[in-house]
Design a protein around this motif. Sequence first.
Motif, short mmCIF file in Angstrom:
data_model
loop_
_atom_site.label_atom_id
_atom_site.label_comp_id
_atom_site.label_asym_id
_atom_site.label_seq_id
_atom_site.Cartn_x
_atom_site.Cartn_y
_atom_site.Cartn_z
N ARG A 152 0.85 -1.19 0.00
CA ARG A 152 0.00 0.00 0.00
C ARG A 152 0.88 1.24 0.00
NH1 ARG A 152 -4.51 1.59 4.67
NH2 ARG A 152 -5.62 3.19 3.46
N GLU A 208 -4.49 -0.60 -3.49
CA GLU A 208 -5.25 0.30 -4.35
C GLU A 208 -5.90 -0.44 -5.51
OE1 GLU A 208 -2.25 2.51 -2.02
OE2 GLU A 208 -2.13 0.75 -3.33
N LEU A 211 -8.97 -2.54 -4.25
CA LEU A 211 -10.18 -1.76 -4.01
C LEU A 211 -10.73 -1.13 -5.27
CD1 LEU A 211 -11.44 -1.54 -1.17
CD2 LEU A 211 -9.05 -2.19 -1.11
N ARG A 263 -11.76 2.53 -1.31
CA ARG A 263 -10.42 2.95 -0.88
C ARG A 263 -10.50 3.99 0.22
NH1 ARG A 263 -6.54 4.27 -5.96
NH2 ARG A 263 -5.79 5.75 -4.38
N ASP A 265 -8.57 6.92 1.21
CA ASP A 265 -7.55 7.87 0.78
C ASP A 265 -7.51 9.11 1.67
OD1 ASP A 265 -6.51 6.41 -1.36
OD2 ASP A 265 -8.07 7.11 -2.74
#
Length: 297
Positions: A152, A208, A211, A263, A265
């Motif tokens: 990640r 990433e 997802l 995700r 973020d």
Amino acid sequence: MSSPQVIFLGGLGRSGTTLLERLLGQLPGVAPLGEVVHLWARGVLAGEPCGCGAPFAECRFWHEVGELAFEGWTPQVARTVLALRQRVDRTRRIPFVDHRDLGRYVHAYRAVYEAAAEVAGADVVIDSSKHASLAFCLMAGGVDVRVVHVVRDPRAVAHSWRRTVERPEDGRPMTRWGALRTSMHWTAQNLALDLFAGAGRITRVRYEDLLADPRTTLTRLAGELDLEPDFGFLRGSTAMLQPRHTVSGNPMRFAVGPVELSRDDAWHDGLPRRHQTLVAGLTWPLMSKYGYRGAAA
């Protein structure tokens, strides 16, 4: 008892290993076990709950596993394995993993894997212990291991390690790390796991990508890991999760029912800019290798 295939999920904590384990653990013939490295202290000695919600000592699955593997769980068994871990299972020992106690240490894990597979009626077990050193120990000890390296963006990982999150087991806050420490551990664990690439027994997946397109990513993984690609539990971007007997891991191991796969973020706004710059500067060689841009998006 026959030896199952072991899928070992490696990477630094907060990278999505628990989520990936929950998803792969829905496939036929697969038994997810959680972070087996913590079974001895958190399960046997501390009695923390299984992913099914029952305290470890009251979970029928783990009771049967203990009976098959060790004729029952005892503090002596747990403390013996923990003592062996201190001598054998250390990141700094990876180049010298052939320790005189390696066989005894790996035997305990093999016993758990074989017993868990038999109790679950599974051909494959998942251990999401993360630590590269344990994966090396298992492979050196002759366990049939397939390593899935979960990566990640280190800035997202650093942001996650800064957050205050309560452990559902006891309400205490989970461990917190600063940006510098996270960067060092992110680099060390990922570099160590990269060593498996030469052995041809590693599959890498980015959080990433998982997802962004769960079905495509899981289909690829199932093919590479020889798993049955039955994704009936996926409904678009929602996963319908059933309870599983995971002994330790991220709080989402307790999630049951519909889980939205989106995700996280939050690091873009939540991680201070100076920390983003620090993390990117310290990790940029591997960031670039794994396809992450150095500048904040």
